[in-house]
Design a protein around this motif. Sequence first.
Motif, PDB file in Angstrom:
ATOM      1  N   VAL A  72      14.370  -2.269  -6.070  1.00 53.47           N
ATOM      2  CA  VAL A  72      13.220  -2.750  -6.830  1.00 53.47           C
ATOM      3  C   VAL A  72      11.965  -1.975  -6.426  1.00 53.47           C
ATOM      4  O   VAL A  72      11.176  -1.566  -7.267  1.00 53.47           O
ATOM      5  CB  VAL A  72      13.008  -4.264  -6.606  1.00 53.47           C
ATOM      6  CG1 VAL A  72      11.758  -4.759  -7.294  1.00 53.47           C
ATOM      7  CG2 VAL A  72      14.233  -5.029  -7.070  1.00 53.47           C
ATOM      8  N   ALA A  73      11.805  -1.785  -5.140  1.00 54.71           N
ATOM      9  CA  ALA A  73      10.678  -1.045  -4.564  1.00 54.71           C
ATOM     10  C   ALA A  73      11.118  -0.602  -3.175  1.00 54.71           C
ATOM     11  O   ALA A  73      12.205  -0.986  -2.712  1.00 54.71           O
ATOM     12  CB  ALA A  73       9.436  -1.928  -4.487  1.00 54.71           C
ATOM     13  N   SER A  74      10.306   0.149  -2.505  1.00 50.31           N
ATOM     14  CA  SER A  74      10.650   0.593  -1.166  1.00 50.31           C
ATOM     15  C   SER A  74      10.919  -0.618  -0.268  1.00 50.31           C
ATOM     16  O   SER A  74      10.061  -1.488  -0.116  1.00 50.31           O
ATOM     17  CB  SER A  74       9.508   1.418  -0.580  1.00 50.31           C
ATOM     18  OG  SER A  74       9.831   1.825   0.733  1.00 50.31           O
ATOM     19  N   GLY A  75      12.136  -0.706   0.257  1.00 48.82           N
ATOM     20  CA  GLY A  75      12.500  -1.803   1.152  1.00 48.82           C
ATOM     21  C   GLY A  75      12.844  -3.106   0.465  1.00 48.82           C
ATOM     22  O   GLY A  75      13.057  -4.116   1.133  1.00 48.82           O
ATOM     23  N   VAL A  76      12.920  -3.112  -0.871  1.00 48.05           N
ATOM     24  CA  VAL A  76      13.194  -4.346  -1.616  1.00 48.05           C
ATOM     25  C   VAL A  76      14.386  -4.128  -2.536  1.00 48.05           C
ATOM     26  O   VAL A  76      14.422  -3.173  -3.304  1.00 48.05           O
ATOM     27  CB  VAL A  76      11.963  -4.788  -2.445  1.00 48.05           C
ATOM     28  CG1 VAL A  76      12.262  -6.064  -3.213  1.00 48.05           C
ATOM     29  CG2 VAL A  76      10.750  -4.966  -1.541  1.00 48.05           C
ATOM     30  N   ARG A  77      15.381  -5.036  -2.446  1.00 48.65           N
ATOM     31  CA  ARG A  77      16.590  -4.928  -3.260  1.00 48.65           C
ATOM     32  C   ARG A  77      16.837  -6.235  -4.000  1.00 48.65           C
ATOM     33  O   ARG A  77      16.572  -7.315  -3.481  1.00 48.65           O
ATOM     34  CB  ARG A  77      17.800  -4.612  -2.386  1.00 48.65           C
ATOM     35  CG  ARG A  77      17.537  -3.374  -1.556  1.00 48.65           C
ATOM     36  CD  ARG A  77      18.677  -2.491  -1.324  1.00 48.65           C
ATOM     37  NE  ARG A  77      19.417  -1.990  -2.433  1.00 48.65           N
ATOM     38  CZ  ARG A  77      19.293  -0.740  -2.903  1.00 48.65           C
ATOM     39  NH1 ARG A  77      18.385   0.071  -2.415  1.00 48.65           N
ATOM     40  NH2 ARG A  77      20.080  -0.319  -3.864  1.00 48.65           N
ATOM     41  N   LEU A  78      17.368  -6.114  -5.215  1.00 48.65           N
ATOM     42  CA  LEU A  78      17.784  -7.257  -6.021  1.00 48.65           C
ATOM     43  C   LEU A  78      19.306  -7.296  -5.989  1.00 48.65           C
ATOM     44  O   LEU A  78      19.965  -6.308  -6.322  1.00 48.65           O
ATOM     45  CB  LEU A  78      17.304  -7.100  -7.464  1.00 48.65           C
ATOM     46  CG  LEU A  78      17.805  -8.168  -8.440  1.00 48.65           C
ATOM     47  CD1 LEU A  78      17.129  -9.495  -8.155  1.00 48.65           C
ATOM     48  CD2 LEU A  78      17.556  -7.729  -9.873  1.00 48.65           C
ATOM     49  N   ILE A  79      19.873  -8.433  -5.578  1.00 48.57           N
ATOM     50  CA  ILE A  79      21.320  -8.614  -5.469  1.00 48.57           C
ATOM     51  C   ILE A  79      21.705  -9.813  -6.328  1.00 48.57           C
ATOM     52  O   ILE A  79      21.040 -10.840  -6.295  1.00 48.57           O
ATOM     53  CB  ILE A  79      21.743  -8.907  -4.007  1.00 48.57           C
ATOM     54  CG1 ILE A  79      21.129  -7.904  -3.031  1.00 48.57           C
ATOM     55  CG2 ILE A  79      23.254  -8.987  -3.884  1.00 48.57           C
ATOM     56  CD1 ILE A  79      21.507  -6.466  -3.260  1.00 48.57           C
ATOM     57  N   SER A  80      22.809  -9.685  -7.075  1.00 50.88           N
ATOM     58  CA  SER A  80      23.262 -10.796  -7.907  1.00 50.88           C
ATOM     59  C   SER A  80      24.772 -10.761  -8.049  1.00 50.88           C
ATOM     60  O   SER A  80      25.369  -9.679  -8.103  1.00 50.88           O
ATOM     61  CB  SER A  80      22.606 -10.714  -9.292  1.00 50.88           C
ATOM     62  OG  SER A  80      22.926 -11.856 -10.063  1.00 50.88           O
TER      63      SER A  80
END
Length: 125
Positions: A72-80
């Motif tokens: 999503v952004a540096s250091g940010v992840r979306l998991i589903s």
Amino acid sequence: MSATDPTSTDLATGVTGKIIRFSWTDGPTKGAAHVHVFHEDGTVEWHSADQAATHDSGRAGVDRPAFADEAVASGVRLISYLSSSGFTLTVVLNSLTGRIAGIASNEKTWVPVHGFFELVPTPGP
């Protein structure tokens, strides 16, 4: 390692091949912790952190749905992922803070969830 220690939450390359402990501070599993194993084949399995795990991809009867992992952004992840029980867990993992924010849902309920995460050392061969 603490959840705010960047070495314990670094997900720059995504979650594939990693084992991650989610510790929930609210939502339907408040106070619980779950270990998620994100397999190289794009599937995920999970269990209560209180249960012993083999992380064996050949175990019968283990729910292993496909998962999505998006930067999503540096250091940010979306998991589903959508489990066979009909529940979907969609979370954002912030590597800078070790925090989780997301939604647990099914066809009847929609519940915000929050907590912390940390990487679990991968067992040796």
